[in-house]
Write a protein that holds these residues in place. Structure first.
Motif, PDB file in Angstrom:
ATOM      1  N   THR A  61      82.453  29.045  53.034  1.00  0.00           N
ATOM      2  CA  THR A  61      83.631  29.412  54.208  1.00  0.00           C
ATOM      3  C   THR A  61      84.697  29.681  52.406  1.00  0.00           C
ATOM      4  O   THR A  61      86.015  29.950  52.635  1.00  0.00           O
ATOM      5  N   GLY A  62      85.061  28.400  51.332  1.00  0.00           N
ATOM      6  CA  GLY A  62      85.708  28.816  50.544  1.00  0.00           C
ATOM      7  C   GLY A  62      86.856  27.242  50.956  1.00  0.00           C
ATOM      8  O   GLY A  62      86.472  26.876  51.811  1.00  0.00           O
ATOM      9  N   GLY A  63      87.072  26.964  49.622  1.00  0.00           N
ATOM     10  CA  GLY A  63      88.002  25.440  49.786  1.00  0.00           C
ATOM     11  C   GLY A  63      88.011  24.538  48.742  1.00  0.00           C
ATOM     12  O   GLY A  63      88.056  25.118  47.575  1.00  0.00           O
ATOM     13  N   THR A  64      88.854  23.908  48.776  1.00  0.00           N
ATOM     14  CA  THR A  64      88.705  22.810  47.908  1.00  0.00           C
ATOM     15  C   THR A  64      87.870  21.219  48.489  1.00  0.00           C
ATOM     16  O   THR A  64      87.816  20.160  49.216  1.00  0.00           O
ATOM     17  N   LEU A  65      87.284  20.855  47.321  1.00  0.00           N
ATOM     18  CA  LEU A  65      86.469  19.812  47.697  1.00  0.00           C
ATOM     19  C   LEU A  65      87.073  18.545  46.395  1.00  0.00           C
ATOM     20  O   LEU A  65      87.005  18.790  45.024  1.00  0.00           O
ATOM     21  N   LYS A  75      94.986  10.591  59.329  1.00  0.00           N
ATOM     22  CA  LYS A  75      96.145  11.383  60.084  1.00  0.00           C
ATOM     23  C   LYS A  75      97.679  11.363  58.662  1.00  0.00           C
ATOM     24  O   LYS A  75      98.338  12.250  58.894  1.00  0.00           O
ATOM     25  N   THR A  76      97.329  10.459  57.435  1.00  0.00           N
ATOM     26  CA  THR A  76      97.976  11.204  56.397  1.00  0.00           C
ATOM     27  C   THR A  76      98.079  12.985  55.874  1.00  0.00           C
ATOM     28  O   THR A  76      98.960  13.297  55.803  1.00  0.00           O
ATOM     29  N   LEU A  77      97.132  13.495  56.224  1.00  0.00           N
ATOM     30  CA  LEU A  77      96.444  14.354  55.605  1.00  0.00           C
ATOM     31  C   LEU A  77      97.135  15.650  56.198  1.00  0.00           C
ATOM     32  O   LEU A  77      97.685  16.378  56.679  1.00  0.00           O
ATOM     33  N   THR A  78      97.062  15.120  57.752  1.00  0.00           N
ATOM     34  CA  THR A  78      97.133  15.940  58.134  1.00  0.00           C
ATOM     35  C   THR A  78      98.242  15.947  58.656  1.00  0.00           C
ATOM     36  O   THR A  78      99.710  16.868  58.945  1.00  0.00           O
ATOM     37  N   GLU A  79      99.465  14.949  58.806  1.00  0.00           N
ATOM     38  CA  GLU A  79     101.081  14.755  58.825  1.00  0.00           C
ATOM     39  C   GLU A  79     101.908  15.745  57.894  1.00  0.00           C
ATOM     40  O   GLU A  79     102.938  16.172  58.088  1.00  0.00           O
ATOM     41  N   SER A  80     101.184  15.838  56.367  1.00  0.00           N
ATOM     42  CA  SER A  80     101.281  16.293  55.517  1.00  0.00           C
ATOM     43  C   SER A  80     101.166  17.478  55.058  1.00  0.00           C
ATOM     44  O   SER A  80     100.782  18.492  54.167  1.00  0.00           O
ATOM     45  N   GLY A  81     100.578  18.404  56.316  1.00  0.00           N
ATOM     46  CA  GLY A  81      99.847  19.418  56.132  1.00  0.00           C
ATOM     47  C   GLY A  81      98.399  20.379  56.199  1.00  0.00           C
ATOM     48  O   GLY A  81      98.124  21.220  56.290  1.00  0.00           O
ATOM     49  N   PHE A  82      97.929  19.201  55.516  1.00  0.00           N
ATOM     50  CA  PHE A  82      96.424  19.617  55.647  1.00  0.00           C
ATOM     51  C   PHE A  82      95.256  19.715  57.287  1.00  0.00           C
ATOM     52  O   PHE A  82      94.678  18.771  56.684  1.00  0.00           O
ATOM     53  N   ASN A  83      95.999  20.731  57.537  1.00  0.00           N
ATOM     54  CA  ASN A  83      95.064  20.721  58.728  1.00  0.00           C
ATOM     55  C   ASN A  83      94.019  21.076  59.111  1.00  0.00           C
ATOM     56  O   ASN A  83      92.505  21.437  57.773  1.00  0.00           O
ATOM     57  N   GLY A  84      92.782  20.601  59.578  1.00  0.00           N
ATOM     58  CA  GLY A  84      91.153  20.667  59.559  1.00  0.00           C
ATOM     59  C   GLY A  84      90.673  19.605  57.743  1.00  0.00           C
ATOM     60  O   GLY A  84      89.741  20.235  58.267  1.00  0.00           O
ATOM     61  N   ALA A  85      91.574  18.748  57.422  1.00  0.00           N
ATOM     62  CA  ALA A  85      90.385  18.264  56.734  1.00  0.00           C
ATOM     63  C   ALA A  85      89.414  17.280  56.749  1.00  0.00           C
ATOM     64  O   ALA A  85      89.763  16.741  57.993  1.00  0.00           O
ATOM     65  N   ASN A  86      88.809  17.507  56.066  1.00  0.00           N
ATOM     66  CA  ASN A  86      87.021  16.343  56.177  1.00  0.00           C
ATOM     67  C   ASN A  86      87.133  15.688  55.284  1.00  0.00           C
ATOM     68  O   ASN A  86      87.206  15.945  54.393  1.00  0.00           O
ATOM     69  N   ARG A 137      87.500  17.069  51.946  1.00  0.00           N
ATOM     70  CA  ARG A 137      87.103  18.778  52.029  1.00  0.00           C
ATOM     71  C   ARG A 137      88.015  19.491  52.725  1.00  0.00           C
ATOM     72  O   ARG A 137      88.341  19.407  54.045  1.00  0.00           O
ATOM     73  N   LEU A 138      89.328  20.444  51.718  1.00  0.00           N
ATOM     74  CA  LEU A 138      90.098  20.982  52.449  1.00  0.00           C
ATOM     75  C   LEU A 138      89.882  22.552  52.410  1.00  0.00           C
ATOM     76  O   LEU A 138      89.234  23.293  51.901  1.00  0.00           O
ATOM     77  N   GLU A 139      90.838  23.071  53.583  1.00  0.00           N
ATOM     78  CA  GLU A 139      90.600  24.673  53.424  1.00  0.00           C
ATOM     79  C   GLU A 139      91.442  24.761  51.980  1.00  0.00           C
ATOM     80  O   GLU A 139      92.224  24.181  51.387  1.00  0.00           O
ATOM     81  N   PRO A 140      91.131  26.404  52.362  1.00  0.00           N
ATOM     82  CA  PRO A 140      91.802  27.203  50.978  1.00  0.00           C
ATOM     83  C   PRO A 140      93.407  27.329  50.657  1.00  0.00           C
ATOM     84  O   PRO A 140      93.661  27.115  52.168  1.00  0.00           O
TER      85      PRO A 140
END
Length: 308
Positions: A47-51, A67-78, A91-94
């Motif tokens: 899918t592409g993205g950043t690890l 929670k920290t990543l989601t509040e900072s705008g990194f939605n869908g972070a694994n 794992r972050l989306e592109p």
């Protein structure tokens, strides 16, 4: 001499093949339904993205990091542990920012005591190419196997082996789709390995079936196939058990990086062992294999006779 006299099992595999057909049909139907509705949970390889691999000086709290990543705008972070509770894999989306800026931002969010071990970026275009190339690799492998088995045995055997391999691939993919496990390049490599493992098991059974056809007279094909399955059963069980022992060690002790790879192989080996006994042999029986199909042609006889 009977199979009992040779201490060979006399399990009626062929007589129970209808139960196997029902089981395989149910598993394939579930797999196809899940793949068509849920699809596969593709990793960033596709899918592409950043690890990002992150190291902590003490145990990390995954829920707090999410929670920290989601509040900072990194939605869908694994976010998951990577080998130990002190090491985290994110794992972050592109992203639209560079890897250097992204690393700086992650350190600022998670704290100064965080150590960035690794940052890998896969673009969407590369991910799409990997998806296409992976599918083509699997298709080419199946076509090559079809040609090889057709030349070595007979076209009915080729269709039987390909049916078993397609059966194994669909059910393994369905397993990952149904339970929403991540599908990445390591899993694709595992599926290609399963194709080779399953084919090897099937070839051993087919060799014995051909030998039994040529060494007996006026015997029901079902009995010949059943005898071959029993004669190769000990080899099949020993091969599967020793392989599973190694895979279980990798699954529980190998670390997060090969967890999906080991899981795909575990499922594939179990399904491949089952298909080499029931699926491949059932297909050749349905297609009406006979002793005459095993006999060499007149041209082949003449070539053998003229050899020095």
């Amino acid at each position: 001499m009977s199979l009992k006299a040779l201490n060979i099992p006399t399990i009626d595999f062929v007589g129970k093949r209808m139960y196997a057909v029902i089981l395989s049909t149910v598993l394939i139907a579930l797999s196809v339904f899940s793949l068509s509705t849920n699809g596969l949970k593709l990793g960033i390889d596709f899918t592409g993205g950043t690890l990002i691999e992150v190291g902590y000086q003490q145990s990390a709290d995954l829920s707090e990091i999410r929670k920290t990543l989601t509040e900072s705008g990194f939605n869908g972070a694994n976010v998951q542990y990577f080998g130990s509770t002190n090491e985290i894999l994110i794992r972050l989306e592109p992203q639209t920012i560079s890897s250097a800026k992204l690393s700086t931002k992650i350190i600022r969010l998670l704290g100064d005591d965080v150590d960035i071990r690794r940052v890998e970026f896969v673009g969407p275009k590369v991910g799409e190419e990997l998806t296409n190339d992976g599918g083509l690799a699997m298709l080419y492998a199946l076509i090559g196997i079809l040609i090889y088995v057709a030349f070595r045995f007979e076209y009915r055997f080729a269709l039987g082996s390909i049916s078993a391999l397609i059966h194994d691939v669909i059910i393994t993919l369905g397993f990952f789709s149904l339970f929403e496990f991540e599908f990445d390049l390591t899993v694709l490599a595992a599926i290609l390995a399963v194709i080779g493992y399953s084919l090897n098991d099937t070839i051993v059974v087919f060799d014995r079936i051909r030998e039994n056809f040529l060494s007996t007279r006026h015997v029901d094909p079902a009995k010949i196939v059943n005898g071959a399955l029993n004669q190769t059963l000990s080899r099949t069980i020993m091969t599967s058990l020793t392989t599973l022992l190694v895979l279980l060690a990798l699954f529980f002790l190998g670390g997060e990086i090969i967890h999906s790879f080991a899981m795909a192989l575990l499922v594939g080996v179990l399904i491949g062992t089952y298909s080499s006994i029931y699926v491949a042999s059932s297909v050749i029986l349905v297609m009406g294999i006979t002793k005459e199909d095993m006999l060499p042609s007149e041209k082949e006889k003449q070539e053998v006779d003229t050899r020095p």
